[in-house]
Design a protein around this motif. Structure first.
Motif: not given
Length: 553
Positions: A74-75, A77-78, A81-82, A97, A99
């Motif tokens: 999930e991280q 993919d996020n 996208a960003v 972020r 991560y």
């Protein structure tokens, strides 16, 4: 500086070394088919690599993050996208972020860059362009890679690919290999633990979290050590292991250097070189190596043999090269025997055996022919010695060592007390030699024992596979078991000859002052016995007094 060309004309490794050596700031662009890479240099160091093609930079970084369990799907993919939406590097997004830490990101990027550069260096038929200037590079993170080390690593891939043709290969541990300590050194242990005859190389790369290069290197090293084999080949002979040219030259250069050193020590450089040339000319493959000039130096001669071999690889195989070296070793060793005698050749043979015992398992296929030659030589020497013994009507008396004194009274000395006493004296001599010469002191001990073996069976139990203390202990056990028939005088005489030989070696190598100091220490050890001094002590004290004159004291 601007450069343009193709990898066939000028290797990419050479270009990178040139940029590194000149400490340039610029960009090297390399293109092959649909793949394009840009390598950024600052002061000759690689600071950034951008790669587009079948495996884009952002996807590769994501795989590394997931492999190291540093980010969730999930991280990832996020972050992707960003990165696309805001036109930011994915690494920057990951740090912003929270991560991943900046330190972890730096390590992962360095690993990623190494893999990319390695992939690029193995491109054939690629075109390159170098231009000065960093072309607006923004360095959010300070990254530096040593190009020379990367190029050196990449050049090993050709060798790795011979062992690991693809990532689907499965390896298994060779029976009995886990008992060898050498396989646990270095960084290969984690890879070794995953080799089970089921996992593919691809699976091992994924489960270790190491880079592909690191896993390939570990597997290749384990394979060359003889610890693992490809599945279904557990029974393959060592001779099937692919041997690099460098390994063949390295082993035989060491063997030949040992013989040449002993020849040079006695005959001098010019005569030793003449013996080398004579031996080379006697080899069946000499016509291919007639340009070799041993008089220019041993190292230069080996390099010329290497050059000749590489120039004629279309007509000469590695098997031919190995045959040449085996013939050369045998011929040069026989030259030493002819010129210096059997004792000198025997000492050289002991040195060679000591070296061959340290050769890795994968190179034993090269060591075995040399070892077999030495066995045959020693066997023939024994036969000739027995013929001379019979013709002479029996043994000749061994000359007493200077200062040995009379053997009268030694028959009253307990035979079992001799070895413990002389072990103390050898400890003094060997400690002095080892302090200056290190492991070479051991070679001197066994070389001298081998030289004396033909004149006395005192040394029958002394072999170079153990330390000198162990050899003396074995000699003591054989005496206790009655397996060696020796009188006290014979045992004492033999041990004193060995001590005297080592003292002479010490004088030759370290000077008379060192030998005198060693003799002084042995005297102190004898005098320390005080009222406990025996006939053995008195006999040895007389031996020291008589021997000291040879060393100026």
């Amino acid at each position: 500086m601007a450069l343009h060309g193709d990898a066939k004309t000028f290797s990419l490794g050479a270009i990178i070394r040139l940029i590194h050596g000149e400490k340039k700031n610029g960009v090297l662009t390399v293109v092959k088919d649909s793949n394009r890479s840009q390598i950024y240099f600052r002061d000759g160091k690689i600071v950034f690599v951008y790669y587009t093609g079948k495996r884009a930079e952002k996807i590769r970084l994501g795989e590394l993050l997931k492999t190291h369990n540093l980010i969730t799907d999930e991280q990832l993919d996020n972050a992707l996208a960003v990165s696309r939406t805001m036109d930011k590097r994915m690494g920057t997004v990951l740090v912003e972020r929270g991560y991943i830490s900046r330190e972890n990101l730096v390590q992962l990027l360095l690993e990623q860059f190494k893999d990319m550069v390695n992939k690029i260096l193995n491109w054939d038929e690629a075109e390159f362009t170098y231009t000065d200037g960093l072309n607006g590079l923004e360095e959010d993170l300070r990254l530096e890679l040593d190009p020379s080390r990367l190029v050196a690593e990449a050049e090993k891939w050709e060798h790795y690919r011979k062992i690991i043709p693809n990532d689907s290969v499965v390896f298994q541990i060779r029976p009995g290999a886990l008992s060898s300590k050498s396989i646990y050194s270095g960084g290969a242990l984690r890879v070794l633990l995953l080799i089970d005859g089921k996992r593919t190389v691809s699976q091992i790369i994924k489960e270790t979290g190491h880079s592909k290069l690191a896993v390939y290197r570990a597997i290749a090293n384990l394979f060359m050590l003889g610890a693992i084999v490809r599945k279904g080949a557990a029974g393959e002979r060592e001779s099937s292991v692919p041997l690099a040219d460098s390994a063949i030259f390295s082993l035989y250069a060491r063997v030949l250097q040992t013989i040449m050193d002993d020849l040079t020590e006695v005959l001098g450089t010019r005569a030793a070189a003449a013996s080398f040339k004579k031996s080379l000319e006697s080899c069946s493959y000499y016509s291919h190596f007639s340009s070799v000039r041993p008089e220019q130096g041993f190292a230069e001669a080996i390099e010329e043999i290497r050059s000749c071999f590489h120039e004629k690889m279309d007509t000469l195989s590695k098997t031919d090269l190995i045959k040449l070296f085996n013939q050369l070793v045998a011929s040069l060793f026989k030259e030493e025997h002819r010129l210096l005698g059997s004792k000198a050749a025997g000492i050289t043979g002991q040195k060679l055996r000591s070296f061959l015992d340290t050769v890795p398992a994968n190179l034993q296929v090269l060591a075995d022919p040399v070892r077999r030659f030495l066995d045959a030589y020693e066997s023939e020497s024994r036969v000739q010695g027995e013929r001379k013994f019979t013709a002479a009507g029996g043994p000749r008396p061994v000359a007493a060592a200077p200062g040995a004194g009379t053997s009268a009274g030694l028959d009253k000395v307990d035979l079992k007390a001799v070895i413990p006493f002389y072990a103390q004296m050898f400890q003094v001599v060997m400690a002095s030699l080892e302090q200056e010469l290190g492991s070479k002191a051991r070679d001197l001990f066994y070389g001298m024992a081998g030289q004396l073996r033909s004149g006395s069976n005192v040394f029958a139990a002394i072999h170079s596979d153990d330390g000198w203390e162990t050899s003396l202990a074995r000699l003591q056990e054989l005496l206790k078991a009655g397996r060696l028939k020796l009188t006290t005088a014979e045992l004492v005489g033999g041990l004193q000859q060995l001590l005297l030989g080592l003292l002479k070696q010490e004088k030759q190598l370290l000077g008379a002052k060192a030998s005198r100091l060693t003799i002084s220490r042995m005297r102190q050890a004898v005098e320390a016995a005080g009222s406990q001094r025996s006939q053995l002590h008195e006999h040895f004290a007389a031996f020291l007094s008589g021997s000291a004159g040879q060393f100026g004291g």
